[in-house]
Design an enzyme around this catalytic site. Structure first.
Site, mmCIF file in Angstrom:
data_model
loop_
_atom_site.group_PDB
_atom_site.id
_atom_site.type_symbol
_atom_site.label_atom_id
_atom_site.label_comp_id
_atom_site.label_asym_id
_atom_site.label_seq_id
_atom_site.Cartn_x
_atom_site.Cartn_y
_atom_site.Cartn_z
ATOM 1 N N GLU A 1 -36.239 -36.739 -129.937
ATOM 2 C CA GLU A 1 -34.871 -36.298 -129.612
ATOM 3 C C GLU A 1 -34.277 -37.062 -128.431
ATOM 4 O O GLU A 1 -33.569 -36.494 -127.606
ATOM 5 C CB GLU A 1 -34.818 -34.782 -129.379
ATOM 6 C CG GLU A 1 -35.041 -33.986 -130.645
ATOM 7 C CD GLU A 1 -34.544 -32.550 -130.567
ATOM 8 O OE1 GLU A 1 -33.847 -32.204 -129.592
ATOM 9 O OE2 GLU A 1 -34.861 -31.766 -131.483
ATOM 10 N N HIS B 1 -39.016 -27.750 -124.624
ATOM 11 C CA HIS B 1 -40.370 -27.911 -125.155
ATOM 12 C C HIS B 1 -41.341 -28.170 -124.008
ATOM 13 O O HIS B 1 -40.959 -28.720 -122.971
ATOM 14 C CB HIS B 1 -40.460 -29.096 -126.124
ATOM 15 C CG HIS B 1 -39.832 -28.843 -127.465
ATOM 16 N ND1 HIS B 1 -40.546 -28.856 -128.637
ATOM 17 C CD2 HIS B 1 -38.552 -28.566 -127.808
ATOM 18 C CE1 HIS B 1 -39.730 -28.617 -129.654
ATOM 19 N NE2 HIS B 1 -38.513 -28.439 -129.177
#
Length: 639
Positions: free
Chosen positions: A363, A623
């Protein structure tokens, strides 16, 4: 294989692309800012609640008409730019390769000694993380913001965490001969006026107040030359006498060298720490005062070296009993670990592991953020691949607005690269060219001039939770593509091997966990029969110490989880997102690190030395990064 350092094959196409992007960018930026102003994060909501003047709301009301007017005015230029940009994407290369040419101390890249495939073995450290570096309006859907500032801060933290020196500490006492908790911290060796790291003399005292000085400590081992086959992280081991004893021997067993921070060694962050967008250059977990020079660097450990020359009284004398080469200890038959029930060490660490060799990121969609991240990481990693993927209508079925988001950094030379886009993405995932990046790296050469290589695969699977079948298809493609990549890049034959494969690692964001009943299909995929997951006991069954890597986005800025130390010290599962139908476990672990035990050099064996969940990026992404250190050694040495 020729690695591409520019996105287009010639300067003419590059110039046309620059013109098209110059026409597109104002419209893109204004639209992003306009949408972002209507998607506040929880941190901004709290600020508004505490601000009686509602300054942020007032700014939004005032600037929205301005943004809207400028956006409308930029649309004709954007249309022309799009007509020019779209056909150019068919000639665009699949990635951009960047190499740091200045490898000296001034350049910042860590120095490596070439592995010859001999000696006690070699350890390699891998890390993976999902950074959520999307355009700001999209990143806010995950409750993170200020993508450009986050990219720079993330790169700074990773670089500082990975480049710190690694020293192992033993407690020599009548009651405890195993490795102490302090041995899981990386300490700074005192430096002389010439900037060269020295061996650590005398006793070392760990304190809650921390400082880290020096230029990222990335300029080689603390003292002496590393033994053949040993890496820089194995250059120094320090033993501390306990209970008044002197002159004892270090334990026969050597624990795997780890770059993590001991849970009980992490300091406490100041109350009211500001989140990602307004931090200083240092970590949110830094303990130095905000205005001090040390606060702008990563807070690690203060080392106080007391003079100890065996009674000589000379303050500069070094105790020759203290430094030891790790390579000698690794030959010991017995191995004492913090977790005797496990074949390797594991922990929740406040820092990225020291001497990190390979970094796989997902990402990293925003190109400007990717460039900032690259510039920061080049202070440690010499080789970087970024802007990986395709745009427009090519290769994959649907129109791609975003690249794959994959990003790779390495301390070792990259030999071959391949990228494939998953053709079955749909809905919002279909707008990004999610796929798999395959790399072949050279980590050494034997005295017979055989190359020692390793394979690394980085991927990001389909995200929509109901699409298990799509993820399974992507895992099938991943295995097929990897097999083709290994076959096409191998220059060896069974009879006359020119290359020796040291490791084969797959990592990335798989978007499914090993606990949820909704993910049963993926949990039973054949990938897990060919590659080993250190955190997994079997389908639907995790090891007790494994924790989730997907954080609860609603709580990212809560005081108990918004700093690396606070998140590290929380019990497993706190601040992590889970499903209502979790079978067991401590949150959703969707970020994986897998390794192969087959397909390597027949005489070598790859084993996990350490596995860590990392909290250093708390407040910057949704995350938890994970890291794994593999030890590659021969079967004869194990025997």
């Amino acid at each position: 294989m020729v690695l591409y350092t520019a996105p287009f094959p010639n300067s003419c196409l590059s110039a046309l692309h620059a013109v098209s992007w110059a026409l597109l960018f104002p419209c893109y930026w204004l639209a992003d800012r306009l949408v972002a102003s209507f998607i506040p994060t929880t941190y901004e909501k709290r600020q508004r609640a505490d601000d009686p003047c509602y300054l942020q709301l007032l700014c939004t009301v005032l600037f929205t008409p301005v943004y809207l007017a400028l956006l409308v005015a930029s649309l004709p230029f954007a249309f022309v730019g799009f007509l020019l940009w779209s056909p150019l994407q068919s000639a665009r290369r699949l990635y951009i390769y960047s190499r740091l040419e200045d490898k000296g101390p001034a350049g910042g890249a860590a120095l490596l000694s070439e592995w010859k495939g001999t000696g006690p073995g070699k350890s390699f450290c891998f890390a993976t993380a999902n950074l959520c570096l999307l355009p700001d309006s999209l990143a806010r859907l995950n409750n993170v913001f200020n993508t450009q500032a986050r990219a720079k801060e993330i790169g700074h933290r990773i670089r500082n965490g990975a480049s710190r020196p690694q020293i192992k500490i033993y407690i020599d006492s009548p009651t405890n001969t195993s490795i102490s908790a302090a041995s899981f911290s990386s300490l700074v060796s005192p430096q002389g006026s010439d900037g060269v790291a020295r061996a650590v003399p005398g006793s070392i005292k760990r304190t809650a107040s921390v400082e880290y000085k020096g230029d990222e400590a990335a300029n080689g081992p603390a003292s002496g030359e590393a033994a053949e086959g040993s890496s820089l992280e194995d250059a120094c081991i320090v033993r501390i006498g306990g209970g008044g004893e002197e002159g004892g021997r270090p334990p026969e067993a050597d624990d795997a060298a780890t770059g993590g921070q001991a849970r009980n060694g992490a300091g406490r962050a100041p109350q009211g720490q500001t989140p990602n967008h307004s931090q200083q250059d240092g970590d949110s977990g830094s303990l130095g005062s905000p205005g001090s020079p040390s606060a702008s660097r990563e807070s690690l450990v203060k080392v106080r070296a007391a003079a100890d020359s065996g009674g000589s009284g000379e303050p500069g004398a070094t105790n020759s009993k203290l430094p030891y080469k790790a390579s000698g200890a690794k030959k010991a038959a017995a191995r004492k670990r913090r977790h005797p029930d496990e074949a390797f060490d594991h922990e929740v660490s406040a820092f990225f592991p020291a001497n990190l060799d390979f970094l796989c990121l997902q990402e990293v969609f925003d190109k400007r953020a990717a460039a900032k991240l690259k510039d920061q990481l080049h202070g440690y990693f010499e080789y970087i691949l970024y802007d990986v993927g395709v745009y427009g209508c090519q290769g994959c079925c649907s129109f791609k607005c975003l690249n794959s988001g994959l990003f790779f950094a390495s301390r070792y030379p990259i030999m071959d690269v391949a990228y494939h886009c998953y053709p079955n993405g749909r809905r919002s995932d279909g707008l990004a060219s999610k796929g798999a990046l395959f790399l072949k790296v050279q980590v050494g050469s034997t005295p017979q001039d055989q190359r020692i290589v390793g394979y690394i695969s980085c991927t990001h699977l389909h995200a929509l939770p109901e699409d298990s079948a799509i993820r399974c298809e992507q895992l099938d493609l991943l295995q097929d593509w990897l097999a083709d990549f290994r076959k096409s890049t191998s220059s060896s034959s069974t009879a006359n091997p020119e290359e020796l494969v040291a490791f084969d690692v797959i990592c990335g964001d798989f978007n499914f966990d090993n606990c949820s009943s909704d993910d049963k299909l993926e949990q039973q995929h054949s990938l897990f029969t060919h590659y080993k997951d250190p955190c997994r006991l079997g389908p639907g069954e995790e090891k007790s110490w494994a924790i989730g890597t997907l954080l609860d986005t609603d709580n990212l800025y809560d005081e108990e989880v918004c700093t690396p130390d606070n998140l590290q010290n929380k019990s497993p599962g706190v601040g992590q997102k889970g499903r209502k139908d979790l079978l067991k476990g401590n949150g959703r672990r969707i970020d994986y690190m897998l390794y192969a035990e087959e397909g390597l050099c027949p005489d070598w064996k790859a084993e996990v030395e350490e596995f860590s969940f990392i909290t250093q990026l708390s407040g910057l992404t949704d995350h938890l990064p994970v890291a794994m250190r593999l030890m590659v050694s021969s079967g004869e040495e194990e025997a």
